[in-house]
Design an enzyme around this catalytic site. Structure first.
Site, mmCIF file in Angstrom:
data_model
loop_
_atom_site.group_PDB
_atom_site.id
_atom_site.type_symbol
_atom_site.label_atom_id
_atom_site.label_comp_id
_atom_site.label_asym_id
_atom_site.label_seq_id
_atom_site.Cartn_x
_atom_site.Cartn_y
_atom_site.Cartn_z
ATOM 1 C CE LYS A 175 27.583 -4.304 -6.109
ATOM 2 N NZ LYS A 175 27.822 -3.299 -7.149
ATOM 3 N NE ARG A 215 -1.666 -2.139 2.889
ATOM 4 C CZ ARG A 215 -1.856 -3.401 2.525
ATOM 5 N NH1 ARG A 215 -2.945 -3.741 1.925
ATOM 6 N NH2 ARG A 215 -0.968 -4.334 2.800
ATOM 7 C CB THR A 216 3.460 2.481 2.324
ATOM 8 O OG1 THR A 216 2.676 2.097 3.451
ATOM 9 C CG2 THR A 216 4.152 3.793 2.609
ATOM 10 N NE ARG A 275 7.219 0.645 5.084
ATOM 11 C CZ ARG A 275 5.981 0.164 5.009
ATOM 12 N NH1 ARG A 275 5.780 -1.077 4.634
ATOM 13 N NH2 ARG A 275 4.955 0.922 5.307
ATOM 14 C CG HIS A 279 3.772 4.146 8.741
ATOM 15 N ND1 HIS A 279 3.886 4.937 7.612
ATOM 16 C CD2 HIS A 279 3.362 2.922 8.294
ATOM 17 C CE1 HIS A 279 3.560 4.215 6.551
ATOM 18 N NE2 HIS A 279 3.237 3.001 6.940
HETATM 19 C C1 NCD Z 1 1.686 -0.950 8.376
HETATM 20 C C2 NCD Z 1 3.196 -0.835 8.508
HETATM 21 O O1 NCD Z 1 3.926 -1.149 7.572
HETATM 22 O O2 NCD Z 1 3.604 -0.395 9.570
HETATM 23 N N1 NCD Z 1 1.236 -1.143 7.071
HETATM 24 C C3 NCD Z 1 1.035 -0.056 6.276
HETATM 25 O O3 NCD Z 1 1.915 0.732 6.002
HETATM 26 N N2 NCD Z 1 -0.239 0.119 5.836
HETATM 27 C C4 NCD Z 1 1.088 -1.884 9.332
HETATM 28 C C5 NCD Z 1 1.548 -3.311 9.388
HETATM 29 O O4 NCD Z 1 2.493 -3.721 8.694
HETATM 30 O O5 NCD Z 1 0.945 -4.069 10.174
#
Ligand code: NCD
Length: 308
Positions: A82, A53-54, A103, A131
């Site tokens: 590497k 999703r993100t 991320r 997040h």
């Molecule tokens: C979340 C995350 O990655 O922290 N997912 C997201 O970004 N929608 C929640 C999760 O992984 O449970």
């Protein structure tokens, strides 16, 4: 809003949040107001952890703004394999892009990386830390469904390792919100987060519970989260709590008719599929809101029009 980077929702005031949500609502109503606005601009995607999703909603958002993305791809196929440091990787990729989305499995990674770059850096999840862009779409969804003032919310599941929860709790403390945190004792909110929230929340306050039953009928919103298996130091510890805290139609028996059930997704078994077709379920709408909300954030950060 005056920020170069978006690292944690702690940095956001109520006015910052409202600026983003209002802009997202305007884009949602008429996407043509920003169409082509960032033509020829590139967003660098650095995902050191899995994401659907993100990552895809950032990509969709940038493309809908007229821009495009450059994607580091998987860690397996990058120079990280590497032994390249994160500081070097972000310094290289900032030369290819107008903003970066990061991320990373390590808490604090986004804050550290942001010190090495001049382009805006957005934290798309740092380990069990924060997040904040997820929080923006969560707040947008809450505002649409229940309003952000005089709100009673239950936040349930893995509150210890759940970064979406940490970010959401800080952001909500800017509003008149009663926050009920529901989890097994071993997955309670980190104590420093509880302490911070007590300091920040001048309004309605926070409470912690081990069961949702006592508070369910008072809730406007129930925010359910996944047990973050990948963050448990010990698989046995995970097995002891896995499968607890599931929501189905029977659990929701005493809920108000206008309860909004949310989840950042992915879900494993926290919400039974039978809830999906009820009026309670807002989690797919919540995921879809990722595009207008990330369009708004990128537009504000890329144009530098982030001053109030
Ligand atoms: C979340 C995350 O990655 O922290 N997912 C997201 O970004 N929608 C929640 C999760 O992984 O449970």
């Amino acid at each position: 809003m005056r920020h170069d980077h978006l690292i944690t929702s702690k940095q956001l005031s109520r006015a910052d949040i409202e600026t983003v949500l209002d802009h997202a609502a305007a884009i949602d109503a008429d996407p043509s107001i920003v169409a082509g606005r960032h033509a020829d601009e590139l967003l660098g995607l650095l995902f050191f952890e899995p994401s659907t999703r993100t990552k895809m909603s950032f990509e969709a958002a940038m493309k809908r703004l007229g821009g495009d993305v450059v994607d580091m791809g998987s860690v397996e196929s990058s120079s990280v394999k590497k032994g390249e440091s994160l500081a070097d990787t972000v310094r290289v990729i900032e030369g290819y892009a107008d903003a970066l989305v990061l991320r990373h499995p390590k808490q604090g990674a986004a804050a550290m990386a942001s010190e090495y770059v001049d382009v805006p850096l957005l934290n798309a999840g740092d380990g069990a830390g924060h997040h904040p862009t997820q929080t923006m779409l969560d707040l947008y969804t809450i505002r649409e469904n229940a309003g952000l003032d005089d709100l009673t919310i239950g936040i349930m599941g893995d509150l210890k390792y759940g970064r979406t929860v940490h970010s959401l709790a800080y952001a909500l403390s800017n509003f008149d919100v009663r926050q009920h945190f529901i989890s097994p004792e071993s997955l309670q909110l980190p104590r420093e987060v509880v302490y911070d929230l007590h300091q920040r929340q001048d309004h309605a306050g926070i409470r912690e519970h081990e069961s949702v039953d006592a508070v369910l009928s008072s809730l406007d919103v129930l925010y359910v989260t996944r047990i973050q298996r990948e963050r448990f130091p010990d698989e046995n510890e995970y097995q002891q709590v896995a499968g607890e805290y599931q929501i189905d139609l029977e659990t929701l028996d005493t809920a108000r008719d206008d309860l909004t059930v949310m989840h950042p997704l992915p879900r494993v078994d926290e919400i039974a599929p039978e809830v999906d077709d009820t009026e309670y379920a807002a989690y797919f709408e919540q995921a879809h809101n990722g595009v207008p909300v990330r369009m708004a954030l990128l537009d504000l950060l890329l144009t530098g029009e982030t001053d109030e």
